[in-house]
Design a protein around this motif. Sequence first.
Motif, PDB file in Angstrom:
ATOM      1  N   ASP A   1      20.144  42.529  34.130  1.00  0.00           N
ATOM      2  CA  ASP A   1      20.420  43.533  35.166  1.00  0.00           C
ATOM      3  C   ASP A   1      20.787  42.939  36.527  1.00  0.00           C
ATOM      4  N   SER A   2      21.293  41.703  36.558  1.00  0.00           N
ATOM      5  CA  SER A   2      21.680  41.128  37.844  1.00  0.00           C
ATOM      6  C   SER A   2      23.187  41.221  38.074  1.00  0.00           C
ATOM      7  N   GLY A   3      23.898  41.924  37.196  1.00  0.00           N
ATOM      8  CA  GLY A   3      25.332  42.043  37.401  1.00  0.00           C
ATOM      9  C   GLY A   3      25.989  42.906  36.343  1.00  0.00           C
TER      10      GLY A   3
ATOM     11  N   GLY B   1      49.467  42.078  28.218  1.00  0.00           N
ATOM     12  CA  GLY B   1      49.646  42.807  29.463  1.00  0.00           C
ATOM     13  C   GLY B   1      48.921  42.137  30.603  1.00  0.00           C
ATOM     14  N   ILE B   2      48.521  42.949  31.582  1.00  0.00           N
ATOM     15  CA  ILE B   2      47.778  42.454  32.730  1.00  0.00           C
ATOM     16  C   ILE B   2      46.472  43.218  32.846  1.00  0.00           C
ATOM     17  N   SER B   3      45.488  42.586  33.475  1.00  0.00           N
ATOM     18  CA  SER B   3      44.213  43.269  33.681  1.00  0.00           C
ATOM     19  C   SER B   3      43.686  42.977  35.076  1.00  0.00           C
ATOM     20  N   LEU B   4      42.986  43.936  35.602  1.00  0.00           N
ATOM     21  CA  LEU B   4      42.263  43.791  36.847  1.00  0.00           C
ATOM     22  C   LEU B   4      40.793  43.710  36.458  1.00  0.00           C
ATOM     23  N   ALA B   5      40.166  42.559  36.710  1.00  0.00           N
ATOM     24  CA  ALA B   5      38.769  42.351  36.330  1.00  0.00           C
ATOM     25  C   ALA B   5      37.916  42.196  37.572  1.00  0.00           C
ATOM     26  N   GLN B   6      36.688  42.717  37.485  1.00  0.00           N
ATOM     27  CA  GLN B   6      35.742  42.565  38.581  1.00  0.00           C
ATOM     28  C   GLN B   6      34.374  42.265  37.998  1.00  0.00           C
ATOM     29  N   LEU B   7      33.769  41.164  38.430  1.00  0.00           N
ATOM     30  CA  LEU B   7      32.418  40.788  38.054  1.00  0.00           C
ATOM     31  C   LEU B   7      31.511  40.943  39.263  1.00  0.00           C
TER      32      LEU B   7
ATOM     33  N   VAL C   1      39.512  51.394  30.492  1.00  0.00           N
ATOM     34  CA  VAL C   1      38.423  50.979  31.360  1.00  0.00           C
ATOM     35  C   VAL C   1      37.377  50.383  30.437  1.00  0.00           C
ATOM     36  N   ILE C   2      37.036  49.117  30.673  1.00  0.00           N
ATOM     37  CA  ILE C   2      36.017  48.432  29.882  1.00  0.00           C
ATOM     38  C   ILE C   2      34.881  48.079  30.831  1.00  0.00           C
ATOM     39  N   HIS C   3      33.660  48.446  30.457  1.00  0.00           N
ATOM     40  CA  HIS C   3      32.516  48.188  31.329  1.00  0.00           C
ATOM     41  C   HIS C   3      31.344  47.696  30.495  1.00  0.00           C
ATOM     42  N   TYR C   4      30.644  46.688  31.020  1.00  0.00           N
ATOM     43  CA  TYR C   4      29.404  46.215  30.386  1.00  0.00           C
ATOM     44  C   TYR C   4      28.523  45.567  31.441  1.00  0.00           C
ATOM     45  N   ASP C   5      27.210  45.594  31.191  1.00  0.00           N
ATOM     46  CA  ASP C   5      26.226  45.077  32.136  1.00  0.00           C
ATOM     47  C   ASP C   5      25.702  43.728  31.686  1.00  0.00           C
ATOM     48  N   GLN C   6      25.156  42.981  32.658  1.00  0.00           N
ATOM     49  CA  GLN C   6      24.536  41.713  32.344  1.00  0.00           C
ATOM     50  C   GLN C   6      23.142  41.973  31.768  1.00  0.00           C
ATOM     51  N   LYS C   7      22.686  41.101  30.861  1.00  0.00           N
ATOM     52  CA  LYS C   7      21.414  41.304  30.157  1.00  0.00           C
ATOM     53  C   LYS C   7      20.227  41.426  31.092  1.00  0.00           C
TER      54      LYS C   7
ATOM     55  N   ASP D   1      24.666  39.128  41.324  1.00  0.00           N
ATOM     56  CA  ASP D   1      23.683  38.805  42.356  1.00  0.00           C
ATOM     57  C   ASP D   1      24.199  39.146  43.756  1.00  0.00           C
ATOM     58  N   GLY D   2      24.797  40.306  43.905  1.00  0.00           N
ATOM     59  CA  GLY D   2      25.299  40.753  45.194  1.00  0.00           C
ATOM     60  C   GLY D   2      26.670  40.228  45.570  1.00  0.00           C
ATOM     61  N   LYS D   3      27.242  39.363  44.754  1.00  0.00           N
ATOM     62  CA  LYS D   3      28.579  38.828  45.017  1.00  0.00           C
ATOM     63  C   LYS D   3      29.584  39.534  44.104  1.00  0.00           C
ATOM     64  N   VAL D   4      30.818  39.673  44.577  1.00  0.00           N
ATOM     65  CA  VAL D   4      31.870  40.321  43.794  1.00  0.00           C
ATOM     66  C   VAL D   4      32.993  39.313  43.568  1.00  0.00           C
ATOM     67  N   PHE D   5      33.370  39.127  42.305  1.00  0.00           N
ATOM     68  CA  PHE D   5      34.457  38.241  41.916  1.00  0.00           C
ATOM     69  C   PHE D   5      35.485  39.075  41.179  1.00  0.00           C
ATOM     70  N   GLY D   6      36.753  38.773  41.373  1.00  0.00           N
ATOM     71  CA  GLY D   6      37.751  39.555  40.659  1.00  0.00           C
ATOM     72  C   GLY D   6      39.153  39.074  40.910  1.00  0.00           C
ATOM     73  N   GLY D   7      40.066  39.718  40.203  1.00  0.00           N
ATOM     74  CA  GLY D   7      41.466  39.393  40.357  1.00  0.00           C
ATOM     75  C   GLY D   7      42.290  39.964  39.225  1.00  0.00           C
ATOM     76  N   VAL D   8      43.578  39.703  39.294  1.00  0.00           N
ATOM     77  CA  VAL D   8      44.524  40.163  38.285  1.00  0.00           C
ATOM     78  C   VAL D   8      44.858  38.975  37.399  1.00  0.00           C
ATOM     79  N   SER D   9      44.901  39.198  36.087  1.00  0.00           N
ATOM     80  CA  SER D   9      45.216  38.099  35.167  1.00  0.00           C
ATOM     81  C   SER D   9      45.921  38.623  33.928  1.00  0.00           C
ATOM     82  N   PHE D  10      46.442  37.705  33.148  1.00  0.00           N
ATOM     83  CA  PHE D  10      47.073  38.003  31.862  1.00  0.00           C
ATOM     84  C   PHE D  10      45.986  38.384  30.858  1.00  0.00           C
ATOM     85  N   CYS D  11      46.306  39.287  29.933  1.00  0.00           N
ATOM     86  CA  CYS D  11      45.369  39.642  28.863  1.00  0.00           C
ATOM     87  C   CYS D  11      46.156  39.858  27.574  1.00  0.00           C
TER      88      CYS D  11
END
Length: 167
Positions: free
Chosen positions: A89-91, A121-127, A81-87, A130-140
């Motif tokens: 604080d908007s995401g 491998g594969i990764s599931l990423a979510q960004l 699990v990799i997690h980081y915040d936007q500088k 600003d209230g919107k959610v982007f994500g998907g499965v991709s190669f890593c």
Amino acid sequence: TSTPTLPSQWEKPDVALRNDGYYLGIVGGNVLPLDGAVRWKQPPPASGMASAPMQFEKGYLAGVLLGRDFGFIRVEGEHNVIHYDQKNDSGSASVHPVLFRCIFEKEIGTRVDLRAGIGAGISLAQLNYDGKVFGGVSFCYDFLLGTGIRLNEALALNLDYRYFLTA
């Protein structure tokens, strides 16, 4: 004169031996993310694509791995699990990679190894932006360089630098 006695089969050796076979590990570390951007299709009546740059702060990585040591080469599977915040604080970003890796090790002492490896491998990423959610499965994939220190027959500490990339 006295004759030296042979060590008993029950005595532990003076140096840590390499313990080939299966192993289970815990992974933890700091993440220094690169800046990125998000793009999305604008709803009608606007047309075209909108985008926004994202600059990230340091984050963390936590995970578990299962592997097999063959002596000079290791094969392992890892989930993180990799997690980081936007500088500003908007995401934030959250990535869940599953990697399969091959690591080559070179002994440089009785307890120390140099390590180099590559994984994919594969990764599931979510960004979240600003209230919107982007994500998907991709190669890593990732590359690692580091050192391993055998503390005893059953415990080792690996200090690695990893370069990880996913879409």
